[in-house]
Enzyme design. Structure first.
Site, mmCIF file in Angstrom:
data_model
loop_
_atom_site.group_PDB
_atom_site.id
_atom_site.type_symbol
_atom_site.label_atom_id
_atom_site.label_comp_id
_atom_site.label_asym_id
_atom_site.label_seq_id
_atom_site.Cartn_x
_atom_site.Cartn_y
_atom_site.Cartn_z
ATOM 1 N N TYR A 68 52.055 -4.230 -66.575
ATOM 2 C CA TYR A 68 52.636 -2.955 -66.124
ATOM 3 C C TYR A 68 53.763 -2.472 -67.012
ATOM 4 C CZ TYR A 68 55.628 -6.398 -63.676
ATOM 5 O OH TYR A 68 56.413 -7.470 -63.365
ATOM 6 N N LYS A 69 54.179 -3.291 -67.982
ATOM 7 C CA LYS A 69 55.247 -2.866 -68.888
ATOM 8 C C LYS A 69 54.610 -2.119 -70.057
ATOM 9 C CE LYS A 69 58.420 -6.324 -67.139
ATOM 10 N NZ LYS A 69 58.914 -7.707 -67.197
ATOM 11 N N PHE B 73 64.910 -14.595 -67.719
ATOM 12 C CA PHE B 73 64.605 -13.760 -66.562
ATOM 13 C C PHE B 73 64.648 -14.661 -65.312
ATOM 14 C CE2 PHE B 73 61.610 -11.335 -63.872
ATOM 15 C CZ PHE B 73 62.136 -10.067 -64.033
ATOM 16 N N ASP C 142 56.483 -16.825 -72.106
ATOM 17 C CA ASP C 142 56.483 -15.669 -71.206
ATOM 18 C C ASP C 142 56.522 -14.420 -72.085
ATOM 19 O OD1 ASP C 142 57.144 -13.511 -69.602
ATOM 20 O OD2 ASP C 142 58.462 -14.668 -68.294
ATOM 21 N N ARG D 271 69.175 -0.377 -71.437
ATOM 22 C CA ARG D 271 68.018 -0.616 -72.311
ATOM 23 C C ARG D 271 67.288 0.695 -72.584
ATOM 24 N NH1 ARG D 271 64.540 -5.423 -69.638
ATOM 25 N NH2 ARG D 271 64.271 -3.797 -68.066
HETATM 26 C C1 LIG Z 1 59.087 -8.400 -65.971
HETATM 27 C C2 LIG Z 1 59.159 -9.856 -66.160
HETATM 28 C C3 LIG Z 1 58.546 -10.730 -65.258
HETATM 29 C C4 LIG Z 1 57.889 -10.131 -64.044
HETATM 30 O O1 LIG Z 1 57.472 -11.012 -63.099
HETATM 31 P P1 LIG Z 1 56.480 -10.533 -61.936
HETATM 32 O O2 LIG Z 1 56.006 -11.811 -61.376
HETATM 33 O O3 LIG Z 1 55.418 -9.692 -62.567
HETATM 34 O O4 LIG Z 1 57.270 -9.734 -60.963
HETATM 35 C C5 LIG Z 1 58.566 -12.081 -65.538
HETATM 36 N N1 LIG Z 1 59.198 -12.558 -66.647
HETATM 37 C C6 LIG Z 1 59.834 -11.743 -67.501
HETATM 38 C C7 LIG Z 1 60.520 -12.290 -68.711
HETATM 39 C C8 LIG Z 1 59.836 -10.371 -67.283
HETATM 40 O O5 LIG Z 1 60.457 -9.554 -68.126
#
Ligand SMILES: *Cc1c(COP(=O)(O)O)cnc(C)c1O
Length: 429
Positions: A236-237, A130, A211, A389
Site C-alpha cells: 500500500y506504500k 519501526f 523488512d 517526510r
Molecule cells: C509501514 C511499515 C510496516 C507496516 O506494517 P503493517 O503490518 O502493514 O501494518 C511494517 N514495517 C515497516 C518498516 C513499515 O514501514
C-alpha cells in the site's frame, strides 16, 4: 540537473518533455494538492480502480466460480501476483507470494527462521526500527523461551538518524541467530547496504531477513543475487495497492524445504488443497508461507497497479526517484532553508546508494510545520520527534510539484503560519 537558479520555468520545461507525464495521468492526483505521502499510502491509479471494478463484476456474475473462472483466477491470485512482482525484487517467480499483512508475514517468517540453539539466541535489530517489528520480535523471542531484554540486540544509531553498517557487523557475534533489518529506515530514509550485510551475516552463520516496506516499488532489489534468506513488504506504500492492501513475502528457494512454523490451508500444495486432508502438505514454493484465504478485494488493486510497474520498469522508477529527491534536497539548500530563520535540515543521506525514496526534513517544530503544509495543499507526514517526510513519487509527482512544495516550506515560516498550528500531532500522523 536543474536547480533554484533555473527558476520554476525549468521545472515546467522538465515536466513537459517527460514520458512520465502520461503515467501521472493514470493516477488520481487531486487539483491543488501536492501529494508527498505516497511512501505511506500510494495514490489510486485508474488501472487499480479498473481492476477492483473487474473483481466486483466477477464476484457479481461468477460467485463461487470466480475461484477458478475469474481472470486471473482468485485461487491462484497470490501466486500470480507474486510471479508478476518477482522481477522487481530480483527473485524467481515461485519465491514471491502476495499474502497476509506486513507484520503477519514477519511473524510467519521469523517463527520459521528464528531457531535459537544453545547460546545462539540473539536477534539483531536497530534502535530506529519501526515499532511493529520490535513488538513482533519480542513476542517471538518470548515464545521461544527467551528474554527480549537480553536477546533482542538494538544496534545504536548515529545521532538518531542513520545506522552505520559497521556497527551492525560488529554486533554479529557468535550468540546471534538472526538479523532482521529494514532496507530503508522509515524515518530518515537511509537505505542500508543489503548485499554487504547479508554477506557478513552469512559469513558468521547467521540468517538475515529484510523488512522492505519502504523500498518495494521504489528501489530495485536483487534478493537472489544477494542471497537474502527472506524478506517481506507492504503493497500500500510505493506499490499503490490501496489502504491496508495485502502484503508480500520472499523466501529464498534454498529454504523451500523448511516447514513453515505457522501453517494454514492456504499454504497447502494447491493441487491437493481440496482433498481436505488433516496431514499438512505445503506448497513447494514461497506459497507455503501463506496462512489464510487471500483477501481478493484487497489484492485486486495490485493487478492494475503492477501493470504500470511492468510498463515503466523498476530501474526507471528508481532513476527518476533519485532525480526528484536530488532536486528537492538541492532546492531546500539553494533557497537557504537550512539556515536561519528557517531552521530546516535534511536528515536523509546524500549518497544515492544510501538513500531511499523519501526525504526527511527535520525541523524543531515538525508537527506544526506538517500541519501548516497540509493547510497549503502539501501532503507530507510527520514522524516524532522532528521529521517531516516528503516523498516525491516518480510515477505521479512532477518536478514542478517539488518546486512548489519547497516554496511552500519557505512560506509557512516567512508568513508565520506554522506558529499558529497546534504542536500536537494527529491520531494518524
Ligand atoms: C509501514 C511499515 C510496516 C507496516 O506494517 P503493517 O503490518 O502493514 O501494518 C511494517 N514495517 C515497516 C518498516 C513499515 O514501514
Amino acid at each position: 540537473m536543474i536547480g533554484y537558479g533555473d527558476g520554476r520555468a525549468a521545472a515546467i520545461e522538465r515536466d513537459t518533455g517527460d514520458d512520465f507525464a502520461a503515467i501521472r495521468e493514470r493516477f488520481y492526483v487531486q487539483d491543488g494538492v501536492y501529494y508527498m505521502d505516497g511512501n505511506s499510502l500510494g495514490l489510486l491509479s485508474r488501472d487499480a480502480e479498473a481492476a477492483v471494478h473487474k473483481t466486483l463484476h466477477d464476484w457479481k456474475t461468477l460467485g463461487i466460480d470466480g475461484w477458478l473462472n475469474a481472470d486471473p483466477p482468485w485461487f491462484y491470485l497470490g501466486e500470480e501476483l507474486g510471479n508478476r512482482m518477482a522481477n522487481m525484487v530480483g527473485a524467481a517467480s515461485d519465491e514471491v507470494i502476495v499474502t497476509g499483512g506486513t507484520t503477519v508475514n514477519l511473524h510467519a517468517l521469523v517463527a520459521t527462521f528464528y531457531e535459537p540453539m544453545g547460546t545462539r539466541r540473539k536477534i539483531i535489530v536497530n534502535e530506529l526500527d519501526f515499532p511493529s517489528d520490535i513488538y513482533a520480535l519480542e513476542a517471538q523471542i518470548a515464545a521461544n523461551g527467551g528474554e527480549p531484554e537480553r536477546d533482542l540486540v538494538k544496534v545504536r544509531s548515529v545521532g538518531g538518524r542513520t545506522i552505520n553498517e559497521d556497527d551492525v557487523v560488529a554486533a554479529m557475534t557468535e550468540d546471534v541467530a538472526l538479523v532482521l533489518l529494514p532496507s530503508v529506515l522509515y524515518r530518515s530514509g537511509q537505505l542500508l547496504d543489503i548485499e554487504r550485510l547479508t554477506r557478513e551475516a552469512h559469513a558468521r552463520g547467521i540468517l538475515i531477513g529484510w523488512d522492505c516496506a519502504h523500498s518495494a516499488g521504489s528501489i530495485p532489489h536483487a534478493f537472489d543475487a544477494w542471497d537474502v534468506d527472506f524478506a517481506f513488504w507492504c503493497n500500500y506504500k510505493y506499490l499503490n495497492a490501496g489502504p491496508g492492501s495485502v502484503g508480500a513475502l520472499y523466501v529464498n528457494r534454498k529454504h523451500f524445504n523448511r516447514q513453515p512454523a505457522l501453517p494454514g490451508w492456504w499454504g497447502y500444495d494447491k493441487a491437493r488443497q481440496f482433498d481436505m486432508s488433516h496431514e499438512w502438505q505445503g506448497a513447494a514454493t514461497a506459497g507455503a508461507w501463506q496462512i489464510s484465504t487471500l483477501s481478493i478485494l484487497s489484492a485486486a488493486p495490485l493487478i492494475g497497479s503492477l501493470r504500470i510497474f511492468d510498463e515503466v520498469g523498476i530501474d526507471r522508477v528508481r532513476e527518476r526517484s533519485l532525480e526528484l529527491t536530488d532536486y528537492l534536497i538541492r532546492l531546500v539548500e539553494e533557497r537557504g532553508l537550512d539556515q536561519e530563520p528557517y531552521g530546516y535540515s535534511i536528515g536523509t543521506p546524500r549518497e544515492h546508494t544510501r538513500r531511499g525514496g523519501h526525504v526527511a526534513i527535520e525541523h524543531p517544530h515538525g508537527a506544526q510545520i506538517n500541519a501548516a503544509l497540509k493547510e497549503r495543499g502539501v501532503i507530507p507526514d510527520f514522524r516524532p520527534p522532528n521529521v517531516v517526510r516528503l516523498a516525491p513519487i516518480p510515477l505521479y509527482t512532477s518536478f514542478c510539484d517539488v518546486w512548489d512544495t519547497v516554496a511552500i516550506l519557505r512560506d509557512v515560516v516567512d508568513s508565520g503560519d506554522y506558529v499558529r498550528q497546534s504542536d500536537q500531532r494527529g491520531v494518524v500522523a
